[in-house]
Every structure is written in C-alpha cells, then in structure tokens.
Design a protein around this motif. Structure first.
Motif, PDB file in Angstrom:
ATOM      1  N   VAL A 293       0.947  -1.094  -0.217  1.00 21.85           N
ATOM      2  CA  VAL A 293       0.002  -0.793   0.172  1.00 21.85           C
ATOM      3  C   VAL A 293       0.527   1.318   0.613  1.00 21.85           C
ATOM      4  CG1 VAL A 293      -1.917   1.485   1.379  1.00 21.85           C
ATOM      5  CG2 VAL A 293      -2.068  -1.146   1.285  1.00 21.85           C
ATOM      6  N   SER A 294       1.729   1.374   0.993  1.00 21.05           N
ATOM      7  CA  SER A 294       2.879   1.901   0.832  1.00 21.05           C
ATOM      8  C   SER A 294       3.587   2.709  -0.880  1.00 21.05           C
ATOM      9  CB  SER A 294       3.996   2.643   2.374  1.00 21.05           C
ATOM     10  OG  SER A 294       5.142   2.981   2.163  1.00 21.05           O
ATOM     11  N   LEU A 295       3.989   1.630  -0.675  1.00 23.03           N
ATOM     12  CA  LEU A 295       4.595   1.480  -2.032  1.00 23.03           C
ATOM     13  C   LEU A 295       3.338   2.074  -3.423  1.00 23.03           C
ATOM     14  CD1 LEU A 295       6.668  -1.702  -2.409  1.00 23.03           C
ATOM     15  CD2 LEU A 295       7.806   0.136  -2.437  1.00 23.03           C
ATOM     16  N   ALA A 296       2.185   1.706  -3.157  1.00 26.03           N
ATOM     17  CA  ALA A 296       1.848   1.857  -4.536  1.00 26.03           C
ATOM     18  C   ALA A 296       0.952   3.086  -4.500  1.00 26.03           C
ATOM     19  CB  ALA A 296       0.496   1.229  -4.144  1.00 26.03           C
ATOM     20  N   ASN A 297       0.931   3.986  -3.219  1.00 22.96           N
ATOM     21  CA  ASN A 297       1.082   5.188  -3.195  1.00 22.96           C
ATOM     22  C   ASN A 297       1.907   5.994  -2.887  1.00 22.96           C
ATOM     23  OD1 ASN A 297      -1.751   5.053  -2.261  1.00 22.96           O
ATOM     24  ND2 ASN A 297      -1.700   4.319  -0.468  1.00 22.96           N
ATOM     25  N   ASP A 298       3.001   6.092  -3.487  1.00 16.98           N
ATOM     26  CA  ASP A 298       4.415   6.930  -3.687  1.00 16.98           C
ATOM     27  C   ASP A 298       4.509   6.872  -4.680  1.00 16.98           C
ATOM     28  OD1 ASP A 298       6.574   8.297  -2.238  1.00 16.98           O
ATOM     29  OD2 ASP A 298       7.493   6.125  -2.592  1.00 16.98           O
ATOM     30  N   THR A 299       3.541   7.992  -5.380  1.00 15.92           N
ATOM     31  CA  THR A 299       3.820   8.876  -6.147  1.00 15.92           C
ATOM     32  C   THR A 299       2.727   9.935  -6.482  1.00 15.92           C
ATOM     33  OG1 THR A 299       1.802   7.872  -7.533  1.00 15.92           O
ATOM     34  CG2 THR A 299       3.811   6.652  -7.634  1.00 15.92           C
ATOM     35  N   ILE A 300       2.468  11.025  -7.237  1.00 16.27           N
ATOM     36  CA  ILE A 300       2.381  12.389  -7.296  1.00 16.27           C
ATOM     37  C   ILE A 300       0.704  11.973  -7.905  1.00 16.27           C
ATOM     38  CG2 ILE A 300       4.701  13.126  -7.887  1.00 16.27           C
ATOM     39  CD1 ILE A 300       3.835  14.088 -10.365  1.00 16.27           C
ATOM     40  N   TYR A 301       0.872  10.932  -8.532  1.00 21.14           N
ATOM     41  CA  TYR A 301      -0.448   9.901  -9.416  1.00 21.14           C
ATOM     42  C   TYR A 301      -1.467   9.630  -8.595  1.00 21.14           C
ATOM     43  CZ  TYR A 301       2.162  11.413 -13.677  1.00 21.14           C
ATOM     44  OH  TYR A 301       2.617  12.298 -15.019  1.00 21.14           O
ATOM     45  N   GLY A 302      -2.796   9.845  -8.671  1.00 18.48           N
ATOM     46  CA  GLY A 302      -3.652   8.762  -8.174  1.00 18.48           C
ATOM     47  C   GLY A 302      -4.576   8.729  -9.501  1.00 18.48           C
ATOM     48  N   LEU A 303      -4.541   8.154 -10.375  1.00 18.45           N
ATOM     49  CA  LEU A 303      -5.545   7.466 -10.883  1.00 18.45           C
ATOM     50  C   LEU A 303      -6.364   6.257 -11.103  1.00 18.45           C
ATOM     51  CD1 LEU A 303      -7.202   8.782 -13.919  1.00 18.45           C
ATOM     52  CD2 LEU A 303      -5.813   7.884 -15.211  1.00 18.45           C
ATOM     53  N   ALA A 304      -5.456   5.214 -11.270  1.00 21.52           N
ATOM     54  CA  ALA A 304      -6.126   4.424 -10.689  1.00 21.52           C
ATOM     55  C   ALA A 304      -5.043   3.319 -10.035  1.00 21.52           C
ATOM     56  CB  ALA A 304      -6.435   3.734 -12.417  1.00 21.52           C
ATOM     57  N   GLY A 305      -5.799   1.938  -9.959  1.00 15.11           N
ATOM     58  CA  GLY A 305      -5.209   0.597  -9.572  1.00 15.11           C
ATOM     59  C   GLY A 305      -5.837  -0.531  -9.921  1.00 15.11           C
ATOM     60  N   ALA A 306      -4.982  -1.739  -9.251  1.00 16.39           N
ATOM     61  CA  ALA A 306      -6.360  -2.963  -9.587  1.00 16.39           C
ATOM     62  C   ALA A 306      -5.170  -3.858  -8.146  1.00 16.39           C
ATOM     63  CB  ALA A 306      -5.856  -3.112 -10.455  1.00 16.39           C
TER      64      ALA A 306
ATOM     65  N   SER B 179      -9.098   0.351  -0.088  1.00 19.11           N
ATOM     66  CA  SER B 179      -9.664   1.691   0.728  1.00 19.11           C
ATOM     67  C   SER B 179      -8.640   2.768   1.097  1.00 19.11           C
ATOM     68  CB  SER B 179     -10.569   1.064   1.938  1.00 19.11           C
ATOM     69  OG  SER B 179      -9.536   0.151   2.696  1.00 19.11           O
ATOM     70  N   GLN B 180      -7.425   2.232   1.434  1.00 20.41           N
ATOM     71  CA  GLN B 180      -6.584   3.113   0.803  1.00 20.41           C
ATOM     72  C   GLN B 180      -5.538   3.592   0.296  1.00 20.41           C
ATOM     73  OE1 GLN B 180      -3.232   0.062   4.337  1.00 20.41           O
ATOM     74  NE2 GLN B 180      -5.147  -0.722   4.186  1.00 20.41           N
ATOM     75  N   LEU B 181      -6.002   3.314  -1.251  1.00 20.26           N
ATOM     76  CA  LEU B 181      -5.001   3.485  -2.527  1.00 20.26           C
ATOM     77  C   LEU B 181      -5.662   4.780  -2.808  1.00 20.26           C
ATOM     78  CD1 LEU B 181      -5.651   0.170  -4.721  1.00 20.26           C
ATOM     79  CD2 LEU B 181      -3.127   1.173  -2.633  1.00 20.26           C
ATOM     80  N   ARG B 182      -5.120   5.567  -2.293  1.00 23.36           N
ATOM     81  CA  ARG B 182      -5.400   7.288  -3.387  1.00 23.36           C
ATOM     82  C   ARG B 182      -5.640   6.861  -4.510  1.00 23.36           C
ATOM     83  NH1 ARG B 182      -7.513  10.367  -0.315  1.00 23.36           N
ATOM     84  NH2 ARG B 182      -5.745  12.689  -1.223  1.00 23.36           N
ATOM     85  N   MET B 183      -6.372   6.930  -5.231  1.00 26.00           N
ATOM     86  CA  MET B 183      -6.411   6.725  -6.643  1.00 26.00           C
ATOM     87  C   MET B 183      -8.359   7.395  -7.131  1.00 26.00           C
ATOM     88  SD  MET B 183      -4.281   2.963  -7.053  1.00 26.00           S
ATOM     89  CE  MET B 183      -3.017   3.999  -6.371  1.00 26.00           C
ATOM     90  N   GLY B 184      -8.837   7.456  -8.159  1.00 22.32           N
ATOM     91  CA  GLY B 184      -9.625   7.668  -8.500  1.00 22.32           C
ATOM     92  C   GLY B 184     -10.024   6.373  -9.238  1.00 22.32           C
ATOM     93  N   THR B 185      -9.606   5.162  -9.319  1.00 25.13           N
ATOM     94  CA  THR B 185     -11.277   4.411  -9.618  1.00 25.13           C
ATOM     95  C   THR B 185      -9.888   3.165  -8.951  1.00 25.13           C
ATOM     96  OG1 THR B 185     -11.904   4.889 -11.616  1.00 25.13           O
ATOM     97  CG2 THR B 185     -11.211   2.719 -11.142  1.00 25.13           C
ATOM     98  N   VAL B 186     -10.201   2.071  -8.594  1.00 22.87           N
ATOM     99  CA  VAL B 186      -9.643   0.762  -7.556  1.00 22.87           C
ATOM    100  C   VAL B 186     -10.116  -0.414  -8.540  1.00 22.87           C
ATOM    101  CG1 VAL B 186      -8.980  -0.316  -5.673  1.00 22.87           C
ATOM    102  CG2 VAL B 186      -8.679   1.816  -6.478  1.00 22.87           C
ATOM    103  N   TRP B 187      -9.871  -1.469  -9.085  1.00 24.15           N
ATOM    104  CA  TRP B 187     -10.547  -2.434 -10.091  1.00 24.15           C
ATOM    105  C   TRP B 187      -9.599  -3.910  -8.964  1.00 24.15           C
ATOM    106  CZ3 TRP B 187      -8.190   0.520 -14.041  1.00 24.15           C
ATOM    107  CH2 TRP B 187      -8.681   1.255 -14.589  1.00 24.15           C
ATOM    108  N   ILE B 188     -10.859  -4.560  -8.764  1.00 17.57           N
ATOM    109  CA  ILE B 188     -10.090  -5.707  -7.981  1.00 17.57           C
ATOM    110  C   ILE B 188     -10.478  -6.861  -8.793  1.00 17.57           C
ATOM    111  CG2 ILE B 188     -11.062  -7.370  -5.667  1.00 17.57           C
ATOM    112  CD1 ILE B 188     -11.806  -4.335  -4.347  1.00 17.57           C
ATOM    113  N   ASN B 189      -9.561  -7.592  -8.949  1.00 13.60           N
ATOM    114  CA  ASN B 189      -9.604  -8.840  -9.526  1.00 13.60           C
ATOM    115  C   ASN B 189      -9.929  -8.346 -11.254  1.00 13.60           C
ATOM    116  OD1 ASN B 189      -8.324 -10.127  -7.665  1.00 13.60           O
ATOM    117  ND2 ASN B 189     -10.426 -11.152  -6.764  1.00 13.60           N
TER     118      ASN B 189
END
Length: 489
Positions: free
Chosen positions: A402-415, A429-439
C-alpha cells in the motif's frame, strides 16, 4: 482526403490558409490534409460560442429536446461506426478491433448523457425563514473550451462533448493536432443531428496556439483538458486569468498489485493487458506491477514468455495485437526512459529495442519491454513513460505494498489481485486513486465517474459528476410575504 474546421455553423479553412499533413504511424503515409489554425482562428470560434450562449437559444432549449439531439448523435455514430473505426486506426495505429469497441463506448456515452439531460429539475430545500421558498438549480456554465489527447481522440472528445451539450453549454473543441480525423467526422455528425450554429465549434491547431487561447480567453467559462501533467499545469495557470472553471485529467503511474493468493493465470494475462494494450499509450495503463515476493520469480517468468509472443503490426490486420507508437518523437521519449531504466540499475528482462522485422521499419514501433529489480526511487517508477514499458517491484506485506502503491504524485487508477475478499476491500480503501479495480483492469463505463487524486487531475468525467462539471449551482430564494425590515430608522 482534405478536411476543414467548423466555426459558427460553417466549414472553413484557417485564416492563414496554412495546413498540416496527418500521417499513419504504421507506415508514415499521408492520410489527410487539415487546416492549421492559430490564436486568431480560436478567437473567432470563441466569439461564435460566446454569442450562441449569450443569446440563450441552446441553453433555454427544453432539456428533453437537447437530450434528443445528443441521442441522435449516438445513433449517427452507430450508423457510421465502420468509417469512424477505420479513421481512428489510421490516425492512431491502434488495432481495428479496439477502435470498433471504442465506437460502441462512444455511442453509449452520448446515449447516457442524453438520458441525463432532463433528469435534474432542481431541488427544494427547507428554508428557516417563514413564508419563503428555497430551491437549488443547476445551470450551464457557459462557453467551454475542450482540449483532447492523441491516444483516444474520439473517446476523450465524447466524454467532454456529450455532457457539455446535454447541460446546455456551447463548446470550442481542439483535438490533438496529430489525430483530428474522428473528431472532425463527429462534428459533421453533430451538424447533421441538428446542433445549432455556434453551439459546437471545432478548431484545429497546436496547444501552444489554439489551446493557449482557449485557456487564457476571458470569454471562455470552463476549460477541460486531458493530457500531460506539465501542459495541465500551464493550462491551470492560464485559466487563473479569469478564474475560469477547470477540469483536468493528467495521467497516472498506475500500480497493479498482485498478491500470492491471486488467480495466477488470470493475473498474468491481465497484467499484460494492463500495460501493453494500445502499446501502453493509455492514461490508466498498469505500468507499475507489484508482485508478492513468494510468487515474484514465477510470475515474471510467465510474463516474459507471453510478452515475447505479442504480435506487432498494422492495426487494420486482424492478427495484429499491438500497433505502433504515435510518432517518432514519442518513440524517442520512450527510448530515453528505457536507457534511463538501465542507468538506474533496473534489469531489462525483455524488449528494450525497436523490432527488426522489415515490414515494421517504416512505422513507429517499439518492442514490449519489462524491467525487473525496480525500486520506488527510480524515475521509471515515478514518471509516466506512456509506452509499452512495464516495471516490476517486489513486496512482502500488505502494509508495504500500500505504501509503495501510493508513493507517487499520481492517483488515477490501480488494481488489486487476490482471492481474499476482505483483504481486497481493505487494500482498495487505502489506495489514493480515483478508480480501483479488484481482480480486473481497465474497465470503465459511462455511468461511473472517472478522474484522479493528487496530480492526476481535478474534477471527474462520466457519471453524474461528469455532467455536473458542466453546470453551475444556483440558489434561488423567494420571500412570499415581503415586509419592511426597519433596520435603518
């Protein structure tokens, strides 16, 4: 083919009569000649849009009637789907099957916002003052400048045009100067659908001229831009000239998190799709792959073997899986990042060069590339490459990833990939992104808002928030029994 711009209901050349050649990135053949507009052309278009809005005919058209016209545009897109898809593939190099899918999505966007056009008649709120009414209404924001990117020319245009028209605004749209053909075609369809003169205007040219004028003009009430972060910052500064509304989608460095308990084969397959779809030229591309340590080596081995088999070629060829990059300049940028990755100490696992096949030499092709042994401090991790380059990082714990994933200036999407539903929700719930896909990775649809946290942008497109971006909120208070106040004796 030769095309023109569309201003105040007329198809026109640029005022200087200058033109630009549009080339096919697969083989560099010239496929069209279009006008090259500048600030003066933009000013004429803004004036037309300003007059059309201030006269009020479109804004005051009953919302259901505006919706019918927007819906008609969707029908015309479906009618001309084959022509539009071929134009998009010629313009961008992407596969025809992808372009065809784009056209289906584009038609759905117009249908969706057509349906929303008359669904918000205002809200009555309780007033604390006796004998009064208090209502909240949404009204069109005014003249909207819209600047779209080259990677999804018509899709991104649809996300802006459809809600703007449905809400009663007038628009001046500037597509990317290197991929304008489908936006020109849809402007023809807007005219056919009955959009009044001056309501929808199309100006062709560069961001430095046309885009700058739209951003700076006092007669533009909103600027909507999709593209690179540095250009977005300039637009934001320029928009402060008259404190205009802004809507910015500025890309991302999107993490794809794979836990050891994920469905292995599906996660591998989707990781490839996440980053190599459209040669990685996607704002939401899963270019950062984070794999749990216990499966890392096996996962990377499977990725590399699959990557070697990706077929590059002409987007019009049904066997092609990935087309070229958009231009020589963009390929050079990708190549610089690959060299930078090597210098930073990442391990090149596959790719990292141009293809050798003779039939690909005239196009802007680059091999799908994977780097391993990557760390979060590397520029190829932190910066958006926007090409077929995947970086792979290891992690050992939920907290670490979670720490690695959030460690950028961006926050568009992730999975997040895991068969543990509670863990998936917890991480999402901890990812600072506008869209999060699960599986899953990449799905979007008209009903769901799209946009980012942090420096990925401001505002949202699609969904109800996408319509609200093109409206202003007004409170109307009515005193039903006015009386003297007697404050001043």
């Amino acid at each position: 083919m030769s095309k023109k711009m569309f201003i105040n209901g007329e198809w026109v050349d640029s005022l200087t009569k200058e033109t630009r050649q549009i080339i096919n990135p697969f083989n560099q053949e010239v496929i069209a000649k279009v006008p090259e507009g500048n600030r003066e052309d933009a000013k004429v278009a803004i004036e037309a849009a300003r007059k059309a809005f201030d006269q009020g005919d479109w804004a005051n058209t009953p919302a259901n009637e505006r919706g019918k016209i927007v819906y008609k545009i969707a029908q015309l897109i479906e009618r001309d789907k084959a022509e539009l898809a071929k134009l998009e593939t010629l313009d961008t190099g992407k596969t025809l099957i992808e372009s065809e899918a784009d056209m289906d999505d584009i038609a759905e966007v117009f249908r969706y916002f057509a349906g929303l056009a008359d669904k918000d008649g205002g809200e009555v709120i309780d007033s604390p003052i006796p004998n009064s009414d208090s209502i909240i209404v949404r009204e069109p924001v005014g003249v909207c400048g819209q600047i779209t990117p080259w990677n999804y020319p018509l899709l991104q245009a649809a996300w802006k045009i459809a809600p703007a028209l449905a809400a009663g605004n007038t628009i001046v749209i500037k597509p990317s100067e290197i991929t304008p053909l489908t936006t020109i075609k849809v402007t023809e369809l807007m005219e056919e659908a009955g959009v009044p003169a001056g309501v929808a205007n199309l100006v062709l040219g560069t961001g430095a001229t046309v885009g700058a004028e739209l951003s700076e003009s006092n007669d533009v009430d909103l600027i909507s831009f999709t593209g690179g972060i540095e250009t977005g910052k300039k637009i934001m500064q320029a928009a402060s000239n008259n404190v205009k509304n802004i809507a910015l989608e500025l890309g991302g460095k999107n993490p794809n998190l794979v836990f050891a308990d994920a469905d292995f084969e599906t996660a591998v397959d989707q990781a490839l799709n996440a980053v190599f779809f459209h040669a990685g030229q996607v704002c939401s591309a899963g270019a950062r792959l984070l794999v749990e340590d216990s499966i890392h080596d096996e996962f990377v081995e499977a990725l590399v073997e699959r990557t070697k088999k990706i077929k590059l070629g002409n987007g019009l060829d049904a066997s092609t899986q990935s087309g070229p990059l958009i231009s020589a300049e963009h390929r050079a940028k990708v190549e610089k990042y690959v060299e930078l990755g090597k210098e930073e100490g990442a391990t090149l696992a596959v790719g990292g060069s141009r293809p050798e096949e003779d039939e690909l030499q005239n196009g802007f092709f680059y091999l799908p590339t994977i780097f391993t042994n990557c760390t979060a401090d590397m520029r190829i991790i932190q910066e958006e490459v926007f090409g077929p380059v995947l970086t792979v990082e290891r992690f050992q714990s939920e907290e670490e990833v979670v720490s690695l994933a959030n460690d950028t200036i961006y926050g568009l999407a992730g999975a997040v990939w895991t068969t543990d539903g509670l863990k998936a929700k917890r991480v999402a719930s901890q990812l600072r992104m506008g869209t999060v896909w699960i599986n899953d990775f990449h799905p979007y649809f008209a009903q769901a808002p799209w946009g980012g946290y942090k420096q990925s942008g401001i505002g949202r497109e699609l969904g109800k928030p996408g319509l609200e971006e093109y409206t202003e909120t007004k409170h109307i208070f009515t005193n039903l029994d006015p009386q003297p106040v007697h404050w001043f004796k």
